[in-house]
Design a protein around this motif. Structure first.
Motif, PDB file in Angstrom:
ATOM      1  N   LYS A  96      39.808  39.627  60.609  1.00  0.00           N
ATOM      2  CA  LYS A  96      40.372  40.804  59.930  1.00  0.00           C
ATOM      3  C   LYS A  96      41.895  40.714  59.859  1.00  0.00           C
ATOM      4  O   LYS A  96      42.496  41.011  58.829  1.00  0.00           O
ATOM      5  N   LYS A  97      42.522  40.308  60.968  1.00  0.00           N
ATOM      6  CA  LYS A  97      43.987  40.188  60.985  1.00  0.00           C
ATOM      7  C   LYS A  97      44.449  39.088  60.028  1.00  0.00           C
ATOM      8  O   LYS A  97      45.453  39.244  59.333  1.00  0.00           O
ATOM      9  N   LEU A  98      43.725  37.993  59.989  1.00  0.00           N
ATOM     10  CA  LEU A  98      44.050  36.913  59.067  1.00  0.00           C
ATOM     11  C   LEU A  98      43.957  37.409  57.627  1.00  0.00           C
ATOM     12  O   LEU A  98      44.821  37.118  56.793  1.00  0.00           O
ATOM     13  N   ALA A  99      42.934  38.188  57.320  1.00  0.00           N
ATOM     14  CA  ALA A  99      42.719  38.691  55.959  1.00  0.00           C
ATOM     15  C   ALA A  99      43.908  39.500  55.454  1.00  0.00           C
ATOM     16  O   ALA A  99      44.227  39.471  54.259  1.00  0.00           O
ATOM     17  N   GLN A 100      44.580  40.203  56.345  1.00  0.00           N
ATOM     18  CA  GLN A 100      45.726  41.024  55.944  1.00  0.00           C
ATOM     19  C   GLN A 100      46.861  40.179  55.386  1.00  0.00           C
ATOM     20  O   GLN A 100      47.717  40.685  54.667  1.00  0.00           O
ATOM     21  N   LEU A 101      46.874  38.886  55.701  1.00  0.00           N
ATOM     22  CA  LEU A 101      47.953  37.993  55.275  1.00  0.00           C
ATOM     23  C   LEU A 101      47.615  37.213  54.009  1.00  0.00           C
ATOM     24  O   LEU A 101      48.454  36.465  53.506  1.00  0.00           O
TER      25      LEU A 101
ATOM     26  N   GLU B  74      35.502  41.505  55.839  1.00  0.00           N
ATOM     27  CA  GLU B  74      35.705  42.929  56.108  1.00  0.00           C
ATOM     28  C   GLU B  74      37.179  43.287  55.925  1.00  0.00           C
ATOM     29  O   GLU B  74      37.504  44.321  55.352  1.00  0.00           O
ATOM     30  N   GLY B  75      38.076  42.424  56.407  1.00  0.00           N
ATOM     31  CA  GLY B  75      39.508  42.669  56.261  1.00  0.00           C
ATOM     32  C   GLY B  75      39.968  42.655  54.814  1.00  0.00           C
ATOM     33  O   GLY B  75      40.997  43.247  54.482  1.00  0.00           O
TER      34      GLY B  75
ATOM     35  N   GLY C 120      32.542  45.519  51.771  1.00  0.00           N
ATOM     36  CA  GLY C 120      31.902  46.601  52.515  1.00  0.00           C
ATOM     37  C   GLY C 120      31.233  46.135  53.797  1.00  0.00           C
ATOM     38  O   GLY C 120      30.659  45.047  53.849  1.00  0.00           O
ATOM     39  N   GLU C 121      31.339  46.954  54.837  1.00  0.00           N
ATOM     40  CA  GLU C 121      30.731  46.629  56.123  1.00  0.00           C
ATOM     41  C   GLU C 121      29.222  46.440  56.003  1.00  0.00           C
ATOM     42  O   GLU C 121      28.615  45.770  56.826  1.00  0.00           O
ATOM     43  N   LYS C 122      28.634  47.034  54.973  1.00  0.00           N
ATOM     44  CA  LYS C 122      27.185  46.929  54.812  1.00  0.00           C
ATOM     45  C   LYS C 122      26.759  45.660  54.068  1.00  0.00           C
ATOM     46  O   LYS C 122      25.580  45.378  53.961  1.00  0.00           O
ATOM     47  N   ALA C 123      27.746  44.912  53.569  1.00  0.00           N
ATOM     48  CA  ALA C 123      27.407  43.648  52.902  1.00  0.00           C
ATOM     49  C   ALA C 123      26.829  42.709  53.952  1.00  0.00           C
ATOM     50  O   ALA C 123      27.299  42.652  55.079  1.00  0.00           O
TER      51      ALA C 123
END
Length: 172
Positions: A19-24, A50-51, A55-58
């Protein structure tokens, strides 16, 4: 080539790293995942997806048999598994270049099966067992763009954590 490692103590922490990586990520990134079966590659992909707003439901699952799964969030996410792909002809049939050089984020499990000359710049993440539920995630930059991502990621881990063991470790 810059590299940095962190120890994850659980699937939750591995997902949080994703998730943190996705923010970048801004789109167009290639993230090559290496590690034996059960090392946490798909768990990290779940966090990245998710990041990025998938969707969390995917149902984020390893594309071992489908080979490529596409998800839609803030950026398109292309989750590719090369474990069962045999030979360059089969890879060419997948039109990998469309994914690798598209606008989305391309996460490639079993990255070592991609021909070495296919891409020069990418972020490599090597996941290894470090005892029980622990995993060592080693991030290696191949190219200036990915050096910057690692530096920002390291900084966000130190500033954004609440006293976790990973953030207190001395910098290599």
């Amino acid at each position: 080539m810059g590299a940095w490692s962190v120890i994850s103590h659980s699937q939750r922490q591995t997902k949080s790293c994703g998730k943190k990586l996705a923010q970048l990520l801004e789109g167009g990134e290639i993230i090559g995942l290496r590690g034996e079966l059960g090392a946490g590659k798909t768990c990290l992909v779940r966090g990245v997806a998710e990041g990025l707003g998938v969707g969390e439901k995917a149902w984020i699952r390893s594309p071992t048999f489908t080979l490529i799964n596409e998800y839609h969030g803030r950026l398109p996410v292309y989750h590719i598994d090369l474990y069962r792909v045999s030979g360059q002809a089969e890879q060419e049939g997948l039109n990998l270049r469309e994914y690798l050089y598209g606008d989305g984020v391309c996460l490639v499990e079993w990255f070592e099966y991609l021909p070495a000359d296919e891409t020069e710049e990418f972020l490599e993440v090597n996941l290894t067992h470090a005892g029980a539920a622990r995993r060592r995630l080693t991030f290696s930059a191949h190219g200036a763009r990915y050096e910057k991502i690692i530096e920002e990621f390291k900084s966000s881990r130190v500033q954004g954590s609440k006293g976790s063991k990973e953030s207190r470790r001395p910098k290599p």
